[in-house]
Design a protein around this motif. Sequence first.
Motif, mmCIF file in Angstrom:
data_model
loop_
_atom_site.group_PDB
_atom_site.id
_atom_site.type_symbol
_atom_site.label_atom_id
_atom_site.label_comp_id
_atom_site.label_asym_id
_atom_site.label_seq_id
_atom_site.Cartn_x
_atom_site.Cartn_y
_atom_site.Cartn_z
ATOM 1 N N PHE A 102 -9.350 -7.195 -5.901
ATOM 2 C CA PHE A 102 -8.679 -7.248 -4.609
ATOM 3 C C PHE A 102 -9.392 -8.279 -3.745
ATOM 4 N N ARG A 126 -5.877 -8.965 2.285
ATOM 5 C CA ARG A 126 -4.959 -7.964 2.819
ATOM 6 C C ARG A 126 -4.264 -8.511 4.058
ATOM 7 N N PHE A 165 -7.516 -1.037 1.104
ATOM 8 C CA PHE A 165 -7.140 -1.837 2.269
ATOM 9 C C PHE A 165 -8.249 -1.764 3.326
ATOM 10 N N MET A 223 1.541 -2.431 4.873
ATOM 11 C CA MET A 223 0.264 -3.024 4.490
ATOM 12 C C MET A 223 0.346 -3.592 3.076
ATOM 13 N N CYS A 276 -9.304 -12.161 3.982
ATOM 14 C CA CYS A 276 -9.007 -12.962 2.798
ATOM 15 C C CYS A 276 -10.239 -13.754 2.362
ATOM 16 N N LEU A 282 -0.162 -13.755 0.959
ATOM 17 C CA LEU A 282 -0.178 -12.674 1.933
ATOM 18 C C LEU A 282 0.785 -12.952 3.088
ATOM 19 N N VAL A 286 0.842 -1.190 0.000
ATOM 20 C CA VAL A 286 0.000 0.000 0.000
ATOM 21 C C VAL A 286 0.883 1.248 0.000
ATOM 22 N N GLU A 330 -4.970 3.086 -2.585
ATOM 23 C CA GLU A 330 -4.674 1.735 -2.107
ATOM 24 C C GLU A 330 -5.009 1.598 -0.627
ATOM 25 N N LEU A 338 -1.840 -5.643 -0.138
ATOM 26 C CA LEU A 338 -3.084 -6.060 -0.776
ATOM 27 C C LEU A 338 -2.817 -7.253 -1.677
#
Length: 376
Positions: free
Chosen positions: A67, A70, A17, A58, A95, A105, A8, A13, A60
């Motif tokens: 998306f 995160r 998030f 952070m 997620c 992630l 991010v 973004e 994504l």
Amino acid sequence: MSVEIIPVRSKKEFKRFLDLEWEINRNTPNWVSPLRMERAKLLDTKKNPFYQHAEIEMFLAKKDGKFVGRIAAITNENHNKFHGDRWGFWGFFECINDQHVANALFKAAAEWLKARQRDNMVGPMNPSTNDECGLLIEGFDTPPFVMMTHNPDYYPQLVTNFGNTKIKDLYAWYLPTETALANITDKLERIANKIQARHSFRFRTAQLKHLDREIKLIKEIYNDAWSKNWGFVPFTDAEIDYLAAQLKQIVDEDLLLLAFKGDEPIAFSLTIPNINEILAKIPDGRLFPTGIFKLLFGLKKIKTARVITLGVRREYQHMGLGSIFYIETIKRAAKKGITAGELSWILEDNAPMNSAIQAFGSELYKRYRIYQYPLK
């Protein structure tokens, strides 16, 4: 399609998030929407004093042009200094039910922490044990109380399939007021009165008009009382002032109790109204244009509360002060029309506290888990 991980960087973004918490959870049974403005403040590295001694990255996850997840990787220098370790943390995980996305992630968070010489990845912390933490693993059938987490029931599998393993469980106990009153026996009250008389303990409620003074007393007690607890990190002055400013809007001073031995502050307990009763009616997390009215007019109708913390200076922890606080809190809550409460969170291996809570008829109804993942 492969999973793309995006750090991010832009305001756009950052908004994505934030939005993912609602997009992933809007169909999660019993999930209660937090306020978007509070979530944004929690992650604001310029306004939240936690980030004066911490760093956050952070990430994504994007798949098929959408998306879908995160995570945040977090370093906390105050934790490392206090415990003498090199832990890093993960949190703010959301997620879809896709192991490939979850793995990507966690891998991104792990690599970021390894690059900063951390040797263990622990979480979820949002962003520390002084905030929301733990992944719900039992108790999905009821909504969370204020400042407690809630997540889809497939999250534990996503977390463990990556290789995260349990490091500690946190307990949440549920206690109907009627049950609690029935368990305050004459014998229990006699014992509590004897303890208070023998040691000349003095109790009073907090005075919010003198909040600065009260916060100073509470900080001194808290940082001593919890100093031997697993995962504990002392509050800085800036952090506790920041938290007090947030809680001041909802704290009932009749349920913020202090105990003294002479002039020495030795213990306190904080019980707050369960504003999740109101937030559940604001599913998009936005106060405006109508959410603010639901919040303002709903505060006096709240029927449940959460005992958020009870701290006793280590020197006095063997004297039974916990039971005295619980008895007083239960009686006060009953007079205010509180029908039930949650006592949370309690470390699974804090036997004295869990036994005292159970003695009042509480039910262990939710369990949260903290995980670790070695980075060596």
